[in-house]
Design a protein around this motif. Sequence first.
Motif, PDB file in Angstrom:
ATOM      1  N   GLY A 153       0.833  -1.203   0.000  1.00  0.00           N
ATOM      2  CA  GLY A 153       0.000   0.000   0.000  1.00  0.00           C
ATOM      3  C   GLY A 153       0.858   1.239   0.000  1.00  0.00           C
ATOM      4  N   ALA A 154       1.771   1.330  -0.954  1.00  0.00           N
ATOM      5  CA  ALA A 154       2.816   2.354  -0.928  1.00  0.00           C
ATOM      6  C   ALA A 154       2.373   3.717  -1.439  1.00  0.00           C
ATOM      7  N   SER A 155       1.199   3.820  -2.046  1.00  0.00           N
ATOM      8  CA  SER A 155       0.716   5.087  -2.593  1.00  0.00           C
ATOM      9  C   SER A 155       1.722   5.608  -3.619  1.00  0.00           C
ATOM     10  N   ALA A 156       2.323   6.770  -3.360  1.00  0.00           N
ATOM     11  CA  ALA A 156       3.330   7.306  -4.278  1.00  0.00           C
ATOM     12  C   ALA A 156       4.745   6.837  -3.935  1.00  0.00           C
ATOM     13  N   GLY A 157       4.874   6.062  -2.870  1.00  0.00           N
ATOM     14  CA  GLY A 157       6.181   5.522  -2.493  1.00  0.00           C
ATOM     15  C   GLY A 157       7.064   6.486  -1.728  1.00  0.00           C
ATOM     16  N   LEU A 158       6.492   7.535  -1.155  1.00  0.00           N
ATOM     17  CA  LEU A 158       7.329   8.546  -0.505  1.00  0.00           C
ATOM     18  C   LEU A 158       8.077   8.006   0.706  1.00  0.00           C
ATOM     19  N   ASN A 159       7.472   7.065   1.440  1.00  0.00           N
ATOM     20  CA  ASN A 159       8.171   6.517   2.601  1.00  0.00           C
ATOM     21  C   ASN A 159       9.297   5.571   2.199  1.00  0.00           C
ATOM     22  N   LEU A 160       9.282   5.094   0.953  1.00  0.00           N
ATOM     23  CA  LEU A 160      10.407   4.284   0.482  1.00  0.00           C
ATOM     24  C   LEU A 160      11.662   5.129   0.299  1.00  0.00           C
ATOM     25  N   ASN A 161      11.493   6.437   0.245  1.00  0.00           N
ATOM     26  CA  ASN A 161      12.637   7.347   0.117  1.00  0.00           C
ATOM     27  C   ASN A 161      13.157   7.807   1.473  1.00  0.00           C
ATOM     28  N   LEU A 162      12.853   7.082   2.537  1.00  0.00           N
ATOM     29  CA  LEU A 162      13.263   7.551   3.868  1.00  0.00           C
ATOM     30  C   LEU A 162      14.775   7.690   3.993  1.00  0.00           C
ATOM     31  N   GLY A 163      15.531   7.015   3.174  1.00  0.00           N
ATOM     32  CA  GLY A 163      16.974   7.174   3.197  1.00  0.00           C
ATOM     33  C   GLY A 163      17.446   8.525   2.706  1.00  0.00           C
ATOM     34  N   ARG A 164      16.537   9.321   2.176  1.00  0.00           N
ATOM     35  CA  ARG A 164      16.887  10.649   1.652  1.00  0.00           C
ATOM     36  C   ARG A 164      16.344  11.769   2.544  1.00  0.00           C
ATOM     37  N   TYR A 165      15.865  11.400   3.745  1.00  0.00           N
ATOM     38  CA  TYR A 165      15.315  12.385   4.674  1.00  0.00           C
ATOM     39  C   TYR A 165      16.230  12.526   5.894  1.00  0.00           C
ATOM     40  N   ALA A 166      16.067  13.631   6.612  1.00  0.00           N
ATOM     41  CA  ALA A 166      16.813  13.868   7.847  1.00  0.00           C
ATOM     42  C   ALA A 166      15.883  13.661   9.033  1.00  0.00           C
ATOM     43  N   PHE A 167      16.338  12.907  10.039  1.00  0.00           N
ATOM     44  CA  PHE A 167      15.527  12.587  11.207  1.00  0.00           C
ATOM     45  C   PHE A 167      16.210  13.028  12.497  1.00  0.00           C
ATOM     46  N   ASP A 168      15.390  13.476  13.424  1.00  0.00           N
ATOM     47  CA  ASP A 168      15.822  13.677  14.809  1.00  0.00           C
ATOM     48  C   ASP A 168      14.868  12.860  15.663  1.00  0.00           C
ATOM     49  N   LEU A 169      15.347  11.747  16.156  1.00  0.00           N
ATOM     50  CA  LEU A 169      14.513  10.803  16.907  1.00  0.00           C
ATOM     51  C   LEU A 169      14.917  10.857  18.375  1.00  0.00           C
ATOM     52  N   GLY A 170      14.324  11.770  19.097  1.00  0.00           N
ATOM     53  CA  GLY A 170      14.651  11.923  20.509  1.00  0.00           C
ATOM     54  C   GLY A 170      16.082  12.309  20.751  1.00  0.00           C
ATOM     55  N   GLY A 171      16.656  13.082  19.825  1.00  0.00           N
ATOM     56  CA  GLY A 171      18.059  13.486  19.942  1.00  0.00           C
ATOM     57  C   GLY A 171      19.004  12.615  19.145  1.00  0.00           C
ATOM     58  N   VAL A 172      18.532  11.484  18.639  1.00  0.00           N
ATOM     59  CA  VAL A 172      19.341  10.630  17.766  1.00  0.00           C
ATOM     60  C   VAL A 172      19.132  11.114  16.336  1.00  0.00           C
ATOM     61  N   ARG A 173      20.169  11.676  15.745  1.00  0.00           N
ATOM     62  CA  ARG A 173      20.065  12.263  14.404  1.00  0.00           C
ATOM     63  C   ARG A 173      20.622  11.289  13.375  1.00  0.00           C
ATOM     64  N   VAL A 174      19.772  10.951  12.422  1.00  0.00           N
ATOM     65  CA  VAL A 174      20.171  10.017  11.373  1.00  0.00           C
ATOM     66  C   VAL A 174      19.653  10.536  10.044  1.00  0.00           C
ATOM     67  N   GLY A 175      20.189   9.968   8.982  1.00  0.00           N
ATOM     68  CA  GLY A 175      19.706  10.318   7.658  1.00  0.00           C
ATOM     69  C   GLY A 175      20.608  11.290   6.938  1.00  0.00           C
ATOM     70  N   ASP A 176      20.049  11.920   5.927  1.00  0.00           N
ATOM     71  CA  ASP A 176      20.767  12.878   5.105  1.00  0.00           C
ATOM     72  C   ASP A 176      20.621  14.266   5.728  1.00  0.00           C
ATOM     73  N   ALA A 177      21.668  14.737   6.363  1.00  0.00           N
ATOM     74  CA  ALA A 177      21.600  16.011   7.080  1.00  0.00           C
ATOM     75  C   ALA A 177      21.320  17.181   6.159  1.00  0.00           C
ATOM     76  N   THR A 178      21.530  17.027   4.862  1.00  0.00           N
ATOM     77  CA  THR A 178      21.305  18.121   3.917  1.00  0.00           C
ATOM     78  C   THR A 178      19.893  18.096   3.316  1.00  0.00           C
ATOM     79  N   SER A 179      19.102  17.114   3.691  1.00  0.00           N
ATOM     80  CA  SER A 179      17.781  16.952   3.078  1.00  0.00           C
ATOM     81  C   SER A 179      16.830  18.080   3.462  1.00  0.00           C
ATOM     82  N   PRO A 180      16.012  18.563   2.513  1.00  0.00           N
ATOM     83  CA  PRO A 180      14.985  19.553   2.852  1.00  0.00           C
ATOM     84  C   PRO A 180      13.826  18.930   3.615  1.00  0.00           C
TER      85      PRO A 180
END
Length: 345
Positions: free
Chosen positions: A139-166
């Motif tokens: 049920g991927a719709s447009a597949g935007l969550n499949l691109n999570l490797g191209r996003y920047a995350f702050d998970l309770g102070g744990v920062r992961v992902g692409d720091a340059t991502s918009p």
Amino acid sequence: MTSPLARQAQVVRALGSEFVAAILSAGERQLHRAPRTARLIDEWPGDPAADAVAMRFNGALHAVARRGDCAALTDLYAARAGNFDRVIGGAMAAFDDFIADWMREPPQTNEVARSAAIMAALMTLRAEVDLPVELLELGASAGLNLNLGRYAFDLGGVRVGDATSPVRIAPEWRGPPPLARPVEVAAVRGVDLRPLQVGDPAARERLMAYVWADQPDRAARLHHALAIARTHPPLVEQGDIVDWLPRELSRPAGAQVCRVVVHAMSLQYCGAATRATVAAVLAAAETPIARIGFEWTEARDAVHLTLTTYPGGRARHLATCHAYGHWIEWHGPTADGPALPLSAG
């Protein structure tokens, strides 16, 4: 008997959206002015809550406002104030056919904020299965969550992902942070009965219309995620889960990849037979496979993030989450090391 619009107005008000609650409440009072829409809601063949009937109605009205075809409605949405009954009623009378037709199609939110919970689950998985992952989204719709490797995350102070991502996703984190582990996304694929093509302006507009009109940050995040997807389009096939998943899992994955089946607010729209097929296919796995679910509980009183690993079917409730990912209450393993970058593969 309380209508789906009135019930959902209470839900969204509790979630902090007075504007959307006002839209739904006015829509309930003005349904008599849109006979085709009223009949569709009254004769809905399935479970109106599970099928998100009220959110379909809200998305349809937002679409009318965004199109600019009803100046009074567009102004109401811009100001988020005014005579709701007069304006909503007039729009419903004028666009009854459009609203009813829109509501017949399944919701397509593809909310990328949910990928924060998925990322936390992937870090938890990496601590147990030290392999890159191949994501298979149901049920991927447009597949935007499949691109999570191209996003920047702050998970309770744990920062992961692409720091340059918009696309920057920092949900309100409740509890200790998750395990900090590297996540390598080797490949991604998805399936949807009606996949949205990010290159299609109408498809992008449909996604934007499903964003609540009083959540500009969410709209901006979706806008950036769509731009990334147009440059890096994820592979989403048109098909039925019950056919697609066994076929995908029958393909050799290689010894150095862990397949992860992901579904976020999608299996709730599937019948019991489809859900049972998914469970049976995964239970039969003989190689390392994981399942990450972001779904309402059966009672629809909470959204749970779950991680199940196979063979063996060990299931864990990692977090309780806001339906659109605004906050995550973490119950899973906690951070014990430095944050590491995520690789998009």
